[in-house]
Design an enzyme around this catalytic site. Structure first.
Site, PDB file in Angstrom:
ATOM      1  N   ASP A  67      11.163  58.320  77.572  1.00 23.32           N
ATOM      2  CA  ASP A  67      11.008  56.999  78.169  1.00 23.32           C
ATOM      3  C   ASP A  67       9.621  56.800  78.755  1.00 23.32           C
ATOM      4  OD1 ASP A  67      11.289  58.782  80.305  1.00 23.32           O
ATOM      5  OD2 ASP A  67      13.315  58.115  80.806  1.00 23.32           O
ATOM      6  N   ASN A 136      22.843  58.832  89.711  1.00 23.71           N
ATOM      7  CA  ASN A 136      23.890  57.925  89.257  1.00 23.71           C
ATOM      8  C   ASN A 136      24.366  58.250  87.842  1.00 23.71           C
ATOM      9  OD1 ASN A 136      21.761  57.062  87.692  1.00 23.71           O
ATOM     10  ND2 ASN A 136      21.640  55.000  88.567  1.00 23.71           N
ATOM     11  N   HIS A 138      22.404  58.742  85.145  1.00 21.54           N
ATOM     12  CA  HIS A 138      21.609  58.249  84.025  1.00 21.54           C
ATOM     13  C   HIS A 138      20.901  59.385  83.301  1.00 21.54           C
ATOM     14  CE1 HIS A 138      18.043  57.859  86.946  1.00 21.54           C
ATOM     15  NE2 HIS A 138      17.527  58.529  85.936  1.00 21.54           N
ATOM     16  N   GLU A 143      20.823  53.501  82.332  1.00 24.84           N
ATOM     17  CA  GLU A 143      21.504  53.358  83.606  1.00 24.84           C
ATOM     18  C   GLU A 143      23.008  53.146  83.390  1.00 24.84           C
ATOM     19  OE1 GLU A 143      19.932  54.064  86.154  1.00 24.84           O
ATOM     20  OE2 GLU A 143      17.986  53.097  86.362  1.00 24.84           O
TER      21      GLU A 143
END
Length: 269
Positions: A67, A136, A138, A143
């Protein structure tokens, strides 16, 4: 999933690095999927040491990063291209033209995503993909609520991820809220996946990934679908697993099996 629970973060980095070293020594032109963030840094330090001591060469290897922030060019100190150059590429013998990071400054980000997918496919796909995991759940910048079959695309970051990454930006400095990321479907196409997690702050995410349901709310749970995913974690990250001792037992038995198979192979020569 192969769950490997080790005593500390240093052991996690060494174990993960050895997988990459073995892969490149077996196939010099391996396609390596790489990741940014604090967890991979120790692994990269192990790779640098191995390269500089002559244990492995990356001269023919190719890399694709997961990314990049949208809106930052590769010279920006908070860009992931800059991070990779500083933390790894500038210290090993990989050719710069063989390193690929999604273009954060692309004029047409949508087209850039399609081109990134094509570039990976043209190289035969990723042989081994490195991942971290967010608090979380990811992976990459996929996400919670990301499609489990998603491809490389522009993604909006959650407030939690933005807040977690704010420590890397100076007060008042522009911090992107968008990224280009490999999709979950793209990640799952890697032949092997190695996910590293360390520290108690990752324990909830690790539990949900390994023992929770397969669900878009925890993107990393998609690794349950992969045929060769190795989850390498320290005791702190494993602290909320309900079956931690069982995973340790499985890994111990697996090591015995691998030793037995290696002995058989040696005898057959």
């Amino acid at each position: 999933m192969q769950i490997v629970i080790l005593k500390d973060a240093a052991s996690v980095a060494e174990y993960g690095a050895n997988i990459f070293i073995e892969q490149v020594n077996k196939k010099a032109d391996s396609v390596l999927g790489l990741a940014t963030g604090s967890t991979p840094v120790a692994l990269y330090q192990e790779l640098i040491k191995a390269n500089q001591s002559g244990q492995v060469s990356f001269a023919e290897s190719i890399s694709f990063n997961l990314d990049e922030y949208l809106g930052l060019d590769g010279s920006h100190q908070q860009s992931y291209r800059y991070f990779m150059n500083e933390q790894l590429f500038n210290h090993i013998d990989i050719k710069q033209e063989n390193t690929h990071v999604p273009p954060g400054d692309a004029q047409n980000p949508v087209d850039a995503c399609l081109e990134y997918e094509s570039a990976m496919a043209n190289k035969g796909g990723v042989d081994v993909q490195l991942l971290g995991i967010g608090r979380n759940g990811h992976i990459g910048f996929n996400e919670p609520s990301s499609g489990l079959r998603s491809r490389t695309r522009v993604k909006t970051l959650t407030k939690e991820t933005i807040d977690d990454n704010a420590r890397f930006f100076s007060e008042g400095e522009y911090q992107p809220h968008l990224s280009i990321t490999m999709g979950i479907g793209t990640i799952l196409e890697a032949k092997k996946i190695v996910l590293l997690a360390t520290g108690e702050n990752k324990a909830d995410a690790v539990r949900d990934m390994v023992e929770g349901p397969l669900a878009a709310i925890c993107p990393a749970s998609a690794l349950q679908l992969h045929q060769d995913a190795v989850i390498v974690i320290d005791e702190a990250a494993a602290s909320k697993l309900a079956h931690g001792e069982f995973y340790k037992h499985i890994e111990s038995e697996n090591q015995k099996l691998q030793s037995y198979l290696a002995e058989l192979a040696s005898q057959a020569k």
